[in-house]
Design a protein around this motif. Structure first.
Motif, PDB file in Angstrom:
ATOM      1  N   ALA A 191       1.225  -1.345   0.128  1.00 22.44           N
ATOM      2  CA  ALA A 191      -0.254  -0.191  -0.014  1.00 22.44           C
ATOM      3  C   ALA A 191       0.707   1.241   0.387  1.00 22.44           C
ATOM      4  N   ARG A 192       0.381   2.516  -0.836  1.00 23.34           N
ATOM      5  CA  ARG A 192       0.901   3.399  -0.450  1.00 23.34           C
ATOM      6  C   ARG A 192       0.766   4.375   0.525  1.00 23.34           C
ATOM      7  N   GLY A 193       1.415   5.415   0.895  1.00 19.36           N
ATOM      8  CA  GLY A 193       0.101   5.881   2.137  1.00 19.36           C
ATOM      9  C   GLY A 193       1.292   6.350   3.235  1.00 19.36           C
ATOM     10  N   ILE A 236      -3.634   5.034   3.527  1.00 19.52           N
ATOM     11  CA  ILE A 236      -3.612   4.847   2.389  1.00 19.52           C
ATOM     12  C   ILE A 236      -4.149   5.435   1.476  1.00 19.52           C
ATOM     13  N   LEU A 281      -4.426   1.194  -2.915  1.00 17.89           N
ATOM     14  CA  LEU A 281      -4.381   0.009  -1.725  1.00 17.89           C
ATOM     15  C   LEU A 281      -4.094  -1.121  -3.390  1.00 17.89           C
ATOM     16  N   GLN A 302      -4.181  -6.815   0.130  1.00 20.86           N
ATOM     17  CA  GLN A 302      -4.044  -6.823   0.772  1.00 20.86           C
ATOM     18  C   GLN A 302      -5.192  -8.270   0.973  1.00 20.86           C
ATOM     19  N   PHE A 353      -6.676  -3.079   6.113  1.00 22.14           N
ATOM     20  CA  PHE A 353      -7.304  -2.557   5.891  1.00 22.14           C
ATOM     21  C   PHE A 353      -8.720  -1.498   5.598  1.00 22.14           C
ATOM     22  N   THR A 369      -9.790   6.187   0.263  1.00 27.22           N
ATOM     23  CA  THR A 369      -8.329   6.194   1.201  1.00 27.22           C
ATOM     24  C   THR A 369      -8.797   5.023   2.103  1.00 27.22           C
ATOM     25  N   GLU A 404       4.915  10.208   1.705  1.00 23.63           N
ATOM     26  CA  GLU A 404       4.475   9.225   1.670  1.00 23.63           C
ATOM     27  C   GLU A 404       5.467   7.758   1.934  1.00 23.63           C
TER      28      GLU A 404
END
Length: 267
Positions: free
Chosen positions: A165-167, A185, A188, A191, A196, A205, A224
């Motif tokens: 995940a990018r966040g 996040i 995503l 997962q 999340f 998000t 990030e």
């Protein structure tokens, strides 16, 4: 999730075959990648052999993680390697529910009943998972460290981790034995389970918590990140977590060289 109970002392185990032993020690074989064991009214001892249903060089690199239940009692749990015992989990520590991991080549589990006047109140129970590498085992594996991932490890983590995940980091709480990192996040990628939670249909998000060892000294930071890691017994544990801009540079360099182990949508 598969499961078994056996009763001479009742034993419930998941994914297993079992057979008697010449020394009157029950032999149990767990062949699934995850499952659970429950031993009611334990007396004597059992040997739990973890034998996954796959044969490859990678099998030797597997780790095993076990998490005792809060009600677990009545036995001491050892690692048995060629008849030599090493205490892994004494009876008094099992109710804490802490995760313990070890390399599959370190031996079988030797579970020995502790004498009690009233065994009817004793139940030994734990969940287990087989883990394919040190990052997925998280901090519970002996020797696991907080060292940054290499470039190769980052690229592989993106392909093989339970979550990607990018966040950004919203806050860090220092708990008794680990840090709990609250993240938001923005993208995503994957997962394994719902660690999340979505902010809603109209809000793209997600939020969640990722655990890390206290000794890693994680702090809230700007910018990030690309979060990767493992889900152990329903909880997210951090693996590789480079800054997203560093991951982009690394990914594009590998893409130009044709060395990316998998494709990631970076648009």
């Amino acid at each position: 999730m598969p499961s078994l109970t056996l009763s001479h002392s009742n034993l419930t185990v998941s994914g297993l075959t079992h057979e008697g032993h010449t020394r009157d020690v029950e032999q149990v074989y767990l062949r699934c990648s995850q499952g659970s064991l429950e031993w009611l009214y334990p007396t004597g001892a059992i040997i739990v052999n973890l034998r996954p249903n796959m044969v490859s060089p990678a099998t030797a690199r597997l780790s095993v993680c076990i998490k005792p239940s809060a009600e677990s009692s009545g036995t001491n749990i050892y690692l048995d390697r060629n008849g030599k015992l090493r205490l892994l989990l004494p009876e008094q520590d099992q109710a804490q529910g802490k995760v313990h991991c070890f390399g599959i080549q370190e031996g079988a589990l030797f579970i020995e009943a502790v004498p009690h006047m009233d065994i009817s109140r004793r139940i030994t129970a734990f969940q287990y998972e087989l883990v394919s590498d040190r990052h997925k085992a998280g901090p519970h594996l002996l020797g696991a460290s907080c060292q940054p991932c290499s470039d190769t490890e980052v690229l592989l983590a993106v392909c093989t981790s339970d979550f990607v995940a990018r966040g950004s980091i919203r806050k860090v709480d220092q708990e008794e034995e680990h840090s709990s990192v609250t993240v938001e996040i923005s993208h995503l990628y994957r997962q394994k389970t719902h660690v999340f939670v979505s902010g809603g249909v109209r809000v793209r998000t997600w939020t969640g918590r990722i655990k890390m060892p206290l000794e890693c000294g994680v702090r809230s930071g700007e910018g990030e990140f690309l979060f990767t890691g493992a889900v152990r017994f329903g909880e997210a544990w951090m693996g590789c977590a480079p800054r997203y801009k560093d991951f982009l540079r690394l990914y594009h360099e590998a893409q130009q060289q044709g060395t990316n182990p998998c494709h990631v949508d970076t648009n």
